[in-house]
Write a protein that holds these residues in place. Structure first.
Motif, PDB file in Angstrom:
ATOM      1  N   SER A  31       0.799  -1.518   0.304  1.00 27.85           N
ATOM      2  CA  SER A  31      -0.129   0.058   0.087  1.00 27.85           C
ATOM      3  C   SER A  31       1.211   0.567  -0.207  1.00 27.85           C
ATOM      4  O   SER A  31       1.688   1.379   0.673  1.00 27.85           O
ATOM      5  N   SER A  35      -1.933   5.663  -3.093  1.00 27.61           N
ATOM      6  CA  SER A  35      -2.621   4.035  -3.814  1.00 27.61           C
ATOM      7  C   SER A  35      -2.942   3.147  -2.960  1.00 27.61           C
ATOM      8  O   SER A  35      -2.129   1.970  -2.675  1.00 27.61           O
ATOM      9  N   PHE A  37      -4.398  -0.078  -0.918  1.00 25.62           N
ATOM     10  CA  PHE A  37      -5.483  -0.875  -1.525  1.00 25.62           C
ATOM     11  C   PHE A  37      -6.595  -1.409  -0.775  1.00 25.62           C
ATOM     12  O   PHE A  37      -6.861   0.045   0.068  1.00 25.62           O
ATOM     13  N   GLU A  38      -7.617  -1.159  -0.960  1.00 29.94           N
ATOM     14  CA  GLU A  38      -8.569  -1.112  -0.866  1.00 29.94           C
ATOM     15  C   GLU A  38      -9.301  -1.551   0.270  1.00 29.94           C
ATOM     16  O   GLU A  38     -10.027  -0.508   1.163  1.00 29.94           O
ATOM     17  N   ASP A  39      -9.205  -2.682   0.867  1.00 29.41           N
ATOM     18  CA  ASP A  39      -8.635  -2.947   2.281  1.00 29.41           C
ATOM     19  C   ASP A  39      -8.366  -1.654   3.298  1.00 29.41           C
ATOM     20  O   ASP A  39      -9.242  -1.242   4.312  1.00 29.41           O
ATOM     21  N   ASP A  40      -7.207  -1.117   3.011  1.00 31.97           N
ATOM     22  CA  ASP A  40      -6.451  -0.300   3.425  1.00 31.97           C
ATOM     23  C   ASP A  40      -7.414   0.942   4.004  1.00 31.97           C
ATOM     24  O   ASP A  40      -7.239   1.644   4.235  1.00 31.97           O
ATOM     25  N   ARG A  41      -7.729   1.230   2.232  1.00 34.89           N
ATOM     26  CA  ARG A  41      -8.620   2.841   2.357  1.00 34.89           C
ATOM     27  C   ARG A  41      -9.844   2.793   3.382  1.00 34.89           C
ATOM     28  O   ARG A  41     -10.229   2.951   3.997  1.00 34.89           O
ATOM     29  N   ARG A  42     -10.720   1.202   3.225  1.00 34.92           N
ATOM     30  CA  ARG A  42     -12.148   0.871   4.043  1.00 34.92           C
ATOM     31  C   ARG A  42     -11.566   1.526   5.752  1.00 34.92           C
ATOM     32  O   ARG A  42     -12.002   2.007   5.965  1.00 34.92           O
ATOM     33  N   THR A  43      -9.955   0.885   6.239  1.00 29.30           N
ATOM     34  CA  THR A  43     -10.151   0.983   7.570  1.00 29.30           C
ATOM     35  C   THR A  43      -9.404   2.155   7.744  1.00 29.30           C
ATOM     36  O   THR A  43      -9.985   2.776   8.844  1.00 29.30           O
ATOM     37  N   GLU A  45     -10.288   4.897   6.531  1.00 29.89           N
ATOM     38  CA  GLU A  45     -11.663   5.876   6.870  1.00 29.89           C
ATOM     39  C   GLU A  45     -12.394   5.341   7.732  1.00 29.89           C
ATOM     40  O   GLU A  45     -12.786   6.540   8.449  1.00 29.89           O
TER      41      GLU A  45
END
Length: 255
Positions: A31, A35, A37-43, A45
């Motif tokens: 990550s 840019s 990773f989607e899981d990291d972005r959700r976490t 946020e």
């Protein structure tokens, strides 16, 4: 409380939940800040929202806690004054700038941070100066209106409004960054992604989205053509209220 004194975070379940969410987050090794990773972005946020809510709840209990409400309002007033000055043909902030020991760019950043951030010694003052530096550096970007050589009067109304809103987002984001650094222990390997920086940046982004836009207000008042600086000043109380998450609480910030 000086900037070197440990800053206790808010108390209660929301603060505990926010700390746990961050301390348990191990980002994907690949990550990157730009840019995720989607899981990291959700976490990130969700965690950012938890810290915002914890700060909001603490201020609902004690509106004067941390001094952040008064500091945000006072520094916002100074920001509006300085940005308006820089829109003029002969800004006071740029006078004699080439005669100083520092390079014009470094001297500009120093002056801007001093004018907007002040010289207070509370922790929130440190966050304010960091936010002010971000605004100054954006003005000095290679494609910014004050990129070398310094060109006065180049701040458009659109940029004025963007900087106005980003300043308050960054102020709260940097304050949350300090809270995290003081109170959350992260046991992570060396990563390209710093979870604390990431969460603080997302806090800022989330806040900017809910702040009033002086440009939109000005456009709605046409054909009056009000001065943008006057609208920005009129919106300061509302802007600080929304930035701190108190917009729906019924609390009135002191003018």
């Amino acid at each position: 409380m000086g900037t070197s004194t440990r800053l206790p975070g808010p108390a209660g379940g929301g603060w505990t939940s926010a700390k746990l969410s961050l301390s348990r987050w191990t980002p994907h090794p690949q990550s990157q800040p730009e840019s995720l990773f989607e899981d990291d972005r959700r976490t990130a946020e969700r965690t950012a929202e938890k810290f915002r809510n914890a700060l909001r709840d603490a201020l609902r209990e004690d509106p004067e806690r941390f001094g952040i409400k008064g500091s945000a309002k006072a520094s916002g007033e100074r920001l509006v004054t300085v940005l308006d000055d820089l829109r003029q043909s002969d800004p006071a902030l740029l006078r004699g700038i080439a005669d100083r020991p520092l390079t014009p760019a470094d001297e500009f950043v120093r002056r801007f941070v001093a004018e907007v951030g002040g010289n207070g010694r509370l922790v929130v003052d440190a966050a304010t100066r960091r936010a002010a530096r971000r605004v100054a550096e954006r003005l000095m970007d290679h494609d910014g209106p004050l990129a070398a050589p310094l060109r006065p009067g180049g701040i458009s109304g659109e940029l004025f409004c963007a900087l106005y809103r980003s300043f308050f987002g960054d102020l709260v984001g940097q304050f949350v960054h300090i809270l995290i650094a003081e109170n959350v222990k992260l046991a992570l390997p060396v990563l390209a992604l710093d979870p604390t920086d990431t969460v603080a940046g997302i806090v800022a982004d989330q806040i900017v989205k809910v702040l009033p836009d002086p440009c939109a207000v000005a456009n709605a008042r046409e054909p009056e053509q009000p001065r943008l600086v006057d609208i920005a000043r009129d919106l300061l109380t509302e802007t600080v209220t929304e930035a701190l998450g108190l917009g729906d609480s019924g609390l009135e910030l002191a003018a």
